[in-house]
Design a protein around this motif. Structure first.
Motif, mmCIF file in Angstrom:
data_model
loop_
_atom_site.group_PDB
_atom_site.id
_atom_site.type_symbol
_atom_site.label_atom_id
_atom_site.label_comp_id
_atom_site.label_asym_id
_atom_site.label_seq_id
_atom_site.Cartn_x
_atom_site.Cartn_y
_atom_site.Cartn_z
ATOM 1 N N VAL A 192 29.124 32.365 -2.051
ATOM 2 C CA VAL A 192 28.809 30.937 -2.005
ATOM 3 C C VAL A 192 29.095 30.390 -0.608
ATOM 4 C CG1 VAL A 192 29.304 28.653 -2.949
ATOM 5 C CG2 VAL A 192 29.281 30.657 -4.450
ATOM 6 N N THR A 193 28.118 29.680 -0.052
ATOM 7 C CA THR A 193 28.266 29.078 1.275
ATOM 8 C C THR A 193 27.998 27.582 1.187
ATOM 9 O OG1 THR A 193 25.948 29.433 1.895
ATOM 10 C CG2 THR A 193 27.512 31.217 2.386
ATOM 11 N N ALA A 194 28.529 26.855 2.160
ATOM 12 C CA ALA A 194 28.287 25.415 2.275
ATOM 13 C C ALA A 194 28.044 25.100 3.741
ATOM 14 C CB ALA A 194 29.480 24.624 1.733
ATOM 15 N N ARG A 195 27.177 24.119 4.003
ATOM 16 C CA ARG A 195 26.850 23.822 5.383
ATOM 17 C C ARG A 195 26.443 22.366 5.568
ATOM 18 N NH1 ARG A 195 21.092 27.005 6.282
ATOM 19 N NH2 ARG A 195 19.716 25.489 5.307
ATOM 20 N N VAL A 196 26.475 21.933 6.820
ATOM 21 C CA VAL A 196 25.967 20.641 7.228
ATOM 22 C C VAL A 196 25.203 20.853 8.525
ATOM 23 C CG1 VAL A 196 28.130 20.083 8.410
ATOM 24 C CG2 VAL A 196 26.543 18.247 7.825
ATOM 25 N N GLU A 197 24.046 20.204 8.664
ATOM 26 C CA GLU A 197 23.241 20.404 9.863
ATOM 27 C C GLU A 197 22.474 19.135 10.233
ATOM 28 O OE1 GLU A 197 20.411 23.579 9.065
ATOM 29 O OE2 GLU A 197 18.842 22.060 8.883
ATOM 30 N N TYR A 198 22.116 19.079 11.500
ATOM 31 C CA TYR A 198 21.274 18.005 12.027
ATOM 32 C C TYR A 198 20.007 18.645 12.599
ATOM 33 C CZ TYR A 198 19.226 15.038 15.595
ATOM 34 O OH TYR A 198 18.339 14.350 16.371
ATOM 35 N N ARG A 199 18.888 17.959 12.427
ATOM 36 C CA ARG A 199 17.649 18.447 13.024
ATOM 37 C C ARG A 199 16.795 17.266 13.521
ATOM 38 N NH1 ARG A 199 14.006 21.134 8.350
ATOM 39 N NH2 ARG A 199 15.994 22.085 7.825
ATOM 40 N N TYR A 200 16.043 17.557 14.567
ATOM 41 C CA TYR A 200 15.053 16.618 15.081
ATOM 42 C C TYR A 200 13.689 17.271 14.949
ATOM 43 C CZ TYR A 200 12.179 13.953 18.335
ATOM 44 O OH TYR A 200 11.166 13.207 18.892
ATOM 45 N N SER A 201 12.716 16.528 14.418
ATOM 46 C CA SER A 201 11.374 17.067 14.212
ATOM 47 C C SER A 201 10.342 16.138 14.824
ATOM 48 C CB SER A 201 11.071 17.243 12.712
ATOM 49 O OG SER A 201 12.000 18.117 12.098
ATOM 50 N N ASP A 202 9.384 16.740 15.497
ATOM 51 C CA ASP A 202 8.246 16.009 16.043
ATOM 52 C C ASP A 202 7.000 16.561 15.364
ATOM 53 O OD1 ASP A 202 6.110 14.999 17.522
ATOM 54 O OD2 ASP A 202 7.249 14.970 19.387
ATOM 55 N N PHE A 203 6.368 15.739 14.517
ATOM 56 C CA PHE A 203 5.224 16.190 13.739
ATOM 57 C C PHE A 203 3.887 15.950 14.448
ATOM 58 C CE2 PHE A 203 8.566 15.158 10.635
ATOM 59 C CZ PHE A 203 8.681 16.390 10.011
ATOM 60 N N GLY A 204 3.935 15.481 15.678
ATOM 61 C CA GLY A 204 2.725 15.312 16.451
ATOM 62 C C GLY A 204 1.945 14.061 16.076
ATOM 63 N N ALA A 205 0.781 13.898 16.688
ATOM 64 C CA ALA A 205 -0.072 12.732 16.468
ATOM 65 C C ALA A 205 -1.305 13.143 15.669
ATOM 66 C CB ALA A 205 -0.483 12.120 17.802
ATOM 67 N N ASP A 206 -1.659 12.321 14.680
ATOM 68 C CA ASP A 206 -2.832 12.573 13.849
ATOM 69 C C ASP A 206 -3.649 11.301 13.730
ATOM 70 O OD1 ASP A 206 -2.554 15.408 12.657
ATOM 71 O OD2 ASP A 206 -0.561 14.540 12.353
ATOM 72 N N SER A 207 -4.953 11.479 13.492
ATOM 73 C CA SER A 207 -5.862 10.352 13.323
ATOM 74 C C SER A 207 -6.151 10.143 11.842
ATOM 75 C CB SER A 207 -7.172 10.601 14.075
ATOM 76 O OG SER A 207 -6.947 10.663 15.472
ATOM 77 N N PHE A 208 -6.241 8.872 11.444
ATOM 78 C CA PHE A 208 -6.492 8.505 10.061
ATOM 79 C C PHE A 208 -7.658 7.510 10.014
ATOM 80 C CE2 PHE A 208 -2.103 9.697 10.495
ATOM 81 C CZ PHE A 208 -1.834 10.459 9.373
ATOM 82 N N SER A 209 -8.373 7.562 8.901
ATOM 83 C CA SER A 209 -9.462 6.621 8.669
ATOM 84 C C SER A 209 -9.134 5.826 7.413
ATOM 85 C CB SER A 209 -10.792 7.365 8.483
ATOM 86 O OG SER A 209 -11.826 6.456 8.186
ATOM 87 N N VAL A 210 -8.916 4.516 7.594
ATOM 88 C CA VAL A 210 -8.558 3.640 6.477
ATOM 89 C C VAL A 210 -9.666 2.607 6.311
ATOM 90 C CG1 VAL A 210 -6.823 2.094 5.525
ATOM 91 C CG2 VAL A 210 -6.116 3.997 7.003
ATOM 92 N N SER A 211 -10.453 2.767 5.252
ATOM 93 C CA SER A 211 -11.582 1.859 4.985
ATOM 94 C C SER A 211 -12.491 1.727 6.195
ATOM 95 C CB SER A 211 -11.062 0.479 4.556
ATOM 96 O OG SER A 211 -10.372 0.561 3.336
#
Length: 236
Positions: A192-211
C-alpha cells in the motif's frame, strides 16, 4: 663431493623453509562482504485511486476580442503504472496513465462581440487525463519524483443567451497538450502506497463553432492530487 654438498644444501634449505612455514600462524580468509539488500523495492506494477482539486484558465477569443473564464472544482479518478528500481540504486523510473472526472465549470459574460452579444459563455471540463514518464529518487520507503508527458481533456464550450439577441449552442473537443509536475510517495506497507503531487497541464488552443459563431480557446490547468495505491509484487 660437489653433488653431495649441493644435495645437502638443498635439504638444509627445504628443512629450514618447512620450519619457518610451521611457525607462521594460519588465518582463515575473511568472508566477502555481502552487498546491502534494500529493505524495500519500488519495482513492480501498481494501481490506485486519486482525488484533488484543479484550477483551470480558459483564454477565449472571438471576433478579435478576448475574454477569459476560470473553471475550477474537484477531480476524482484512478491511475495505473509500472516502476523499475535499479539494483542497489535509489534511481526509480516508470510510466503511468491516469484519468479523472473534473467537476468544474465557470462562466463570464462576454462583451458585445459580434455573434456573442448578450451571451454567457461557459468552458466546461468533463474529464482530464495523462500518460507520463516518471523519474524518482528513493529514500528506502519514500520516493521523490518528477513526471511529464501527454495530457488530454474533454473541453466543452457552451453559450446561452442572457437577453434578446444572444445565442445558444455548444461545441466540444478532446484537447491534447502536455503536462509536467512532481510529488512525494510513501510505502505505508509492502503493498500500500500513499502520495501527494502537483501538476501543470497545457491543453493547447482549439477552435469551436457555437451556433455558427467561431471561438478559439486556450486551456491550462493547475492541480493538486492525493492518491492511495496498491503495489503488486515485482514478479507479478
Amino acid at each position: 663431493m660437489r653433488a653431495t654438498l649441493f644435495g645437502g644444501a638443498v635439504a638444509l634449505v627445504l628443512s629450514a623453509g618447512a620450519a619457518i612455514a610451521a611457525d607462521i600462524p594460519s588465518y582463515d580468509a575473511a568472508p566477502a562482504a555481502a552487498a546491502p539488500v534494500p529493505s524495500f523495492s519500488w519495482t513492480g506494477p501498481y494501481i490506485g485511486l486519486q482525488a484533488g482539486y484543479g484550477w483551470l484558465d480558459a483564454d477565449n477569443r472571438a471576433n478579435g476580442r478576448g475574454f477569459g473564464t476560470s473553471p475550477d472544482g474537484f477531480a476524482i479518478g484512478g491511475y495505473a503504472g509500472y516502476n523499475f528500481q535499479f539494483d542497489n540504486s535509489p534511481l526509480v523510473i516508470g510510466i503511468e496513465g491516469d484519468i479523472a472526472n473534473v467537476d468544474g465549470a465557470d462562466s463570464r459574460t462576454s462583451r458585445a462581440f459580434t455573434g456573442f452579444a448578450n451571451t454567457r459563455v461557459t468552458n466546461d471540463i468533463g474529464y482530464a487525463g495523462a500518460v507520463r514518464a516518471r523519474v524518482g529518487y528513493a529514500f528506502d520507503r519514500f520516493l521523490v519524483y518528477g513526471a511529464g508527458g501527454l495530457a488530454f481533456a474533454d473541453h466543452d464550450v457552451k453559450a446561452r443567451p442572457t437577453a434578446a439577441g444572444g445565442i445558444s449552442g455548444s461545441d466540444d473537443t478532446v484537447a491534447v497538450g502536455w503536462t509536467v509536475g512532481g510529488g512525494v510517495e510513501a510505502a505505508v506497507t509492502d503493498n500500500v502506497t500513499a502520495r501527494v503531487e502537483y501538476r501543470y497541464s497545457d491543453f493547447g488552443a482549439d477552435s469551436f463553432s457555437v451556433s455558427g459563431a467561431r471561438l478559439k480557446s486556450d486551456l491550462t490547468e493547475n492541480r493538486v492530487m492525493f492518491g492511495v495505491g496498491y503495489k503488486f509484487s515485482s514478479g507479478w
